[in-house]
Design a protein around this motif. Sequence first.
Motif, PDB file in Angstrom:
ATOM      1  N   MET A  49      72.809 -39.245 -23.313  1.00  0.00           N
ATOM      2  CA  MET A  49      73.161 -40.422 -22.510  1.00  0.00           C
ATOM      3  C   MET A  49      74.656 -40.444 -22.212  1.00  0.00           C
ATOM      4  SD  MET A  49      70.748 -43.496 -23.916  1.00  0.00           S
ATOM      5  CE  MET A  49      71.087 -44.477 -22.465  1.00  0.00           C
ATOM      6  N   ARG A  50      75.461 -40.028 -23.190  1.00  0.00           N
ATOM      7  CA  ARG A  50      76.908 -39.957 -22.960  1.00  0.00           C
ATOM      8  C   ARG A  50      77.223 -38.913 -21.891  1.00  0.00           C
ATOM      9  NH1 ARG A  50      80.963 -39.390 -28.014  1.00  0.00           N
ATOM     10  NH2 ARG A  50      80.785 -41.649 -27.952  1.00  0.00           N
ATOM     11  N   MET A  51      76.553 -37.785 -21.973  1.00  0.00           N
ATOM     12  CA  MET A  51      76.769 -36.740 -20.982  1.00  0.00           C
ATOM     13  C   MET A  51      76.370 -37.210 -19.588  1.00  0.00           C
ATOM     14  SD  MET A  51      74.916 -34.420 -19.057  1.00  0.00           S
ATOM     15  CE  MET A  51      73.373 -34.373 -19.953  1.00  0.00           C
ATOM     16  N   LEU A  52      75.246 -37.908 -19.469  1.00  0.00           N
ATOM     17  CA  LEU A  52      74.775 -38.379 -18.167  1.00  0.00           C
ATOM     18  C   LEU A  52      75.743 -39.373 -17.524  1.00  0.00           C
ATOM     19  CD1 LEU A  52      70.960 -38.888 -18.821  1.00  0.00           C
ATOM     20  CD2 LEU A  52      71.991 -37.243 -17.250  1.00  0.00           C
ATOM     21  N   ALA A  53      76.492 -40.079 -18.349  1.00  0.00           N
ATOM     22  CA  ALA A  53      77.420 -41.080 -17.832  1.00  0.00           C
ATOM     23  C   ALA A  53      78.693 -40.462 -17.266  1.00  0.00           C
ATOM     24  CB  ALA A  53      77.786 -42.078 -18.929  1.00  0.00           C
ATOM     25  N   SER A  54      78.906 -39.164 -17.488  1.00  0.00           N
ATOM     26  CA  SER A  54      80.120 -38.494 -17.043  1.00  0.00           C
ATOM     27  C   SER A  54      79.796 -37.553 -15.886  1.00  0.00           C
ATOM     28  CB  SER A  54      80.748 -37.701 -18.200  1.00  0.00           C
ATOM     29  OG  SER A  54      81.721 -36.800 -17.729  1.00  0.00           O
ATOM     30  N   ALA A  55      80.354 -37.832 -14.709  1.00  0.00           N
ATOM     31  CA  ALA A  55      80.098 -36.984 -13.540  1.00  0.00           C
ATOM     32  C   ALA A  55      80.550 -35.554 -13.796  1.00  0.00           C
ATOM     33  CB  ALA A  55      80.805 -37.561 -12.317  1.00  0.00           C
ATOM     34  N   GLU A  56      81.662 -35.403 -14.495  1.00  0.00           N
ATOM     35  CA  GLU A  56      82.177 -34.053 -14.758  1.00  0.00           C
ATOM     36  C   GLU A  56      81.269 -33.278 -15.703  1.00  0.00           C
ATOM     37  OE1 GLU A  56      86.142 -31.905 -16.664  1.00  0.00           O
ATOM     38  OE2 GLU A  56      86.140 -34.065 -16.278  1.00  0.00           O
ATOM     39  N   ARG A  57      80.819 -33.936 -16.761  1.00  0.00           N
ATOM     40  CA  ARG A  57      80.019 -33.227 -17.767  1.00  0.00           C
ATOM     41  C   ARG A  57      78.596 -32.942 -17.297  1.00  0.00           C
ATOM     42  NH1 ARG A  57      80.651 -35.985 -23.544  1.00  0.00           N
ATOM     43  NH2 ARG A  57      79.157 -34.350 -23.977  1.00  0.00           N
ATOM     44  N   ARG A  58      78.012 -33.822 -16.497  1.00  0.00           N
ATOM     45  CA  ARG A  58      76.614 -33.623 -16.140  1.00  0.00           C
ATOM     46  C   ARG A  58      76.420 -32.533 -15.090  1.00  0.00           C
ATOM     47  NH1 ARG A  58      77.278 -39.059 -14.023  1.00  0.00           N
ATOM     48  NH2 ARG A  58      77.375 -39.045 -11.739  1.00  0.00           N
ATOM     49  N   ARG A  59      77.500 -32.081 -14.434  1.00  0.00           N
ATOM     50  CA  ARG A  59      77.360 -31.005 -13.448  1.00  0.00           C
ATOM     51  C   ARG A  59      76.736 -29.759 -14.058  1.00  0.00           C
ATOM     52  NH1 ARG A  59      82.478 -32.613 -11.146  1.00  0.00           N
ATOM     53  NH2 ARG A  59      83.547 -31.095 -12.455  1.00  0.00           N
ATOM     54  N   ARG A  60      77.021 -29.528 -15.334  1.00  0.00           N
ATOM     55  CA  ARG A  60      76.493 -28.358 -16.029  1.00  0.00           C
ATOM     56  C   ARG A  60      74.967 -28.401 -16.140  1.00  0.00           C
ATOM     57  NH1 ARG A  60      78.979 -24.956 -19.871  1.00  0.00           N
ATOM     58  NH2 ARG A  60      80.873 -26.215 -19.721  1.00  0.00           N
TER      59      ARG A  60
ATOM     60  N   GLN B  21      72.737 -30.094 -13.883  1.00  0.00           N
ATOM     61  CA  GLN B  21      71.988 -30.410 -12.670  1.00  0.00           C
ATOM     62  C   GLN B  21      71.042 -29.237 -12.372  1.00  0.00           C
ATOM     63  OE1 GLN B  21      75.371 -31.174 -10.149  1.00  0.00           O
ATOM     64  NE2 GLN B  21      75.225 -33.382 -10.495  1.00  0.00           N
ATOM     65  N   PRO B  22      69.872 -29.490 -11.732  1.00  0.00           N
ATOM     66  CA  PRO B  22      69.409 -30.754 -11.142  1.00  0.00           C
ATOM     67  C   PRO B  22      68.683 -31.669 -12.138  1.00  0.00           C
ATOM     68  CG  PRO B  22      67.885 -29.027 -10.590  1.00  0.00           C
ATOM     69  CD  PRO B  22      68.988 -28.361 -11.366  1.00  0.00           C
ATOM     70  N   TRP B  23      68.568 -31.231 -13.410  1.00  0.00           N
ATOM     71  CA  TRP B  23      67.900 -32.083 -14.401  1.00  0.00           C
ATOM     72  C   TRP B  23      68.584 -33.450 -14.478  1.00  0.00           C
ATOM     73  CZ3 TRP B  23      70.126 -34.200 -18.793  1.00  0.00           C
ATOM     74  CH2 TRP B  23      69.243 -34.862 -19.662  1.00  0.00           C
ATOM     75  N   ALA B  24      69.913 -33.469 -14.494  1.00  0.00           N
ATOM     76  CA  ALA B  24      70.631 -34.734 -14.630  1.00  0.00           C
ATOM     77  C   ALA B  24      70.330 -35.662 -13.458  1.00  0.00           C
ATOM     78  CB  ALA B  24      72.134 -34.476 -14.735  1.00  0.00           C
ATOM     79  N   ASP B  25      70.282 -35.119 -12.246  1.00  0.00           N
ATOM     80  CA  ASP B  25      69.970 -35.955 -11.081  1.00  0.00           C
ATOM     81  C   ASP B  25      68.568 -36.543 -11.189  1.00  0.00           C
ATOM     82  OD1 ASP B  25      72.436 -35.368 -10.001  1.00  0.00           O
ATOM     83  OD2 ASP B  25      71.686 -33.699  -8.797  1.00  0.00           O
ATOM     84  N   ASP B  26      67.628 -35.730 -11.626  1.00  0.00           N
ATOM     85  CA  ASP B  26      66.240 -36.173 -11.766  1.00  0.00           C
ATOM     86  C   ASP B  26      66.129 -37.297 -12.799  1.00  0.00           C
ATOM     87  OD1 ASP B  26      63.337 -35.908 -11.352  1.00  0.00           O
ATOM     88  OD2 ASP B  26      63.322 -35.083 -13.385  1.00  0.00           O
ATOM     89  N   VAL B  27      66.786 -37.117 -13.941  1.00  0.00           N
ATOM     90  CA  VAL B  27      66.704 -38.115 -15.014  1.00  0.00           C
ATOM     91  C   VAL B  27      67.420 -39.405 -14.621  1.00  0.00           C
ATOM     92  CG1 VAL B  27      67.415 -38.643 -17.385  1.00  0.00           C
ATOM     93  CG2 VAL B  27      66.397 -36.426 -16.843  1.00  0.00           C
ATOM     94  N   ARG B  28      68.563 -39.293 -13.991  1.00  0.00           N
ATOM     95  CA  ARG B  28      69.293 -40.497 -13.568  1.00  0.00           C
ATOM     96  C   ARG B  28      68.470 -41.311 -12.577  1.00  0.00           C
ATOM     97  NH1 ARG B  28      74.781 -41.145 -13.748  1.00  0.00           N
ATOM     98  NH2 ARG B  28      74.972 -41.336 -11.490  1.00  0.00           N
TER      99      ARG B  28
END
Length: 313
Positions: A1-12, A14-21
């Motif tokens: 959840m902390r990682m998802l809140a950071s645009a810089e960290r979640r780039r690593r 993607q696309p999983w982060a985009d789907d989950v958000r």
Amino acid sequence: MRMLASAERRRRYQPWADDVRAKLRSTDLLLLRALIPPAGYVPDFLTPPPDGTGPRKIAEELEMVRATPGERFVAEVSWMAADPGTPPTWRQEAVSLHRHLLAQPAQALARVTEQLHTYWTLALEPHWRQLYGGLQSDIRSRMKVIESSGAAPVFSSLHPRIAWRQQELTVRSAYDYQEDLGGRGIVLVPSVFCRPEVLTMTPPQQSMIVYPGPGVEGVWNRHASDRPSPLAALLGSVRSAVLEALMVPASTGDLAEAIHVTPGAISQHIAVLRDCDLVTSRRHGRRVIHSLTETGEALVAGVVASGAGRFSA
């Protein structure tokens, strides 16, 4: 959840982060988010350490969170709310939620546990077999190093912030803490999401270091191949499904439920796979837990890495 809140960290991721958000946008996780600041201390009760008895089911993990004593809950939430390492703006925005959590710890714990379960179901459960398999590989490789060369090379290779010198383990951190473990040991936990951080848990809880597992981001290829699994062509559909399911150790009943065949059929296939040195079995209480051997893990990992496994994300 902390990682998802950071645009810089979640780039690593993607696309999983985009789907989950997108899934979480309409989901109530307000109290859980109030316990996970962008930086600084996260209450320890949210991360029960492994106890050495083998993998626990998510229901057991959640029950451990739900059973947190009220006084511990209050102490850890209060510490987090006052932690100078937590961004002041975040603390100000969450202050009313923190008051609510502290005023009714039993009700708050029940609600936080429900929200943890929701988060698990939406974000992690669909991918857990691939994630667990990668983390288990890291544990196996480090165990080999310990057996051949001792613990020092393992500690030294975990992360640049971790050092082992003259029987002293040092973790570079914003927090100042020193403890003689007195033989109580320390649990090493590889993580998919903590990069670039190294996280620690200290006494009176079980001492624990959470470090970034190498190469785990590669599981986020969401475009599964339409080709039939090479394992199925080699071993048959049920045996290949058993091997892929055992990226997470499981009992006969668990496998039967996951693959939709009878426990008797699972036992027969397990026996063949065990004779081929692909699966090992051990008794854990009243259940027999099956897991992949090193050979079985290498076989399945190769298929999953190629994007052809049935559990591809």
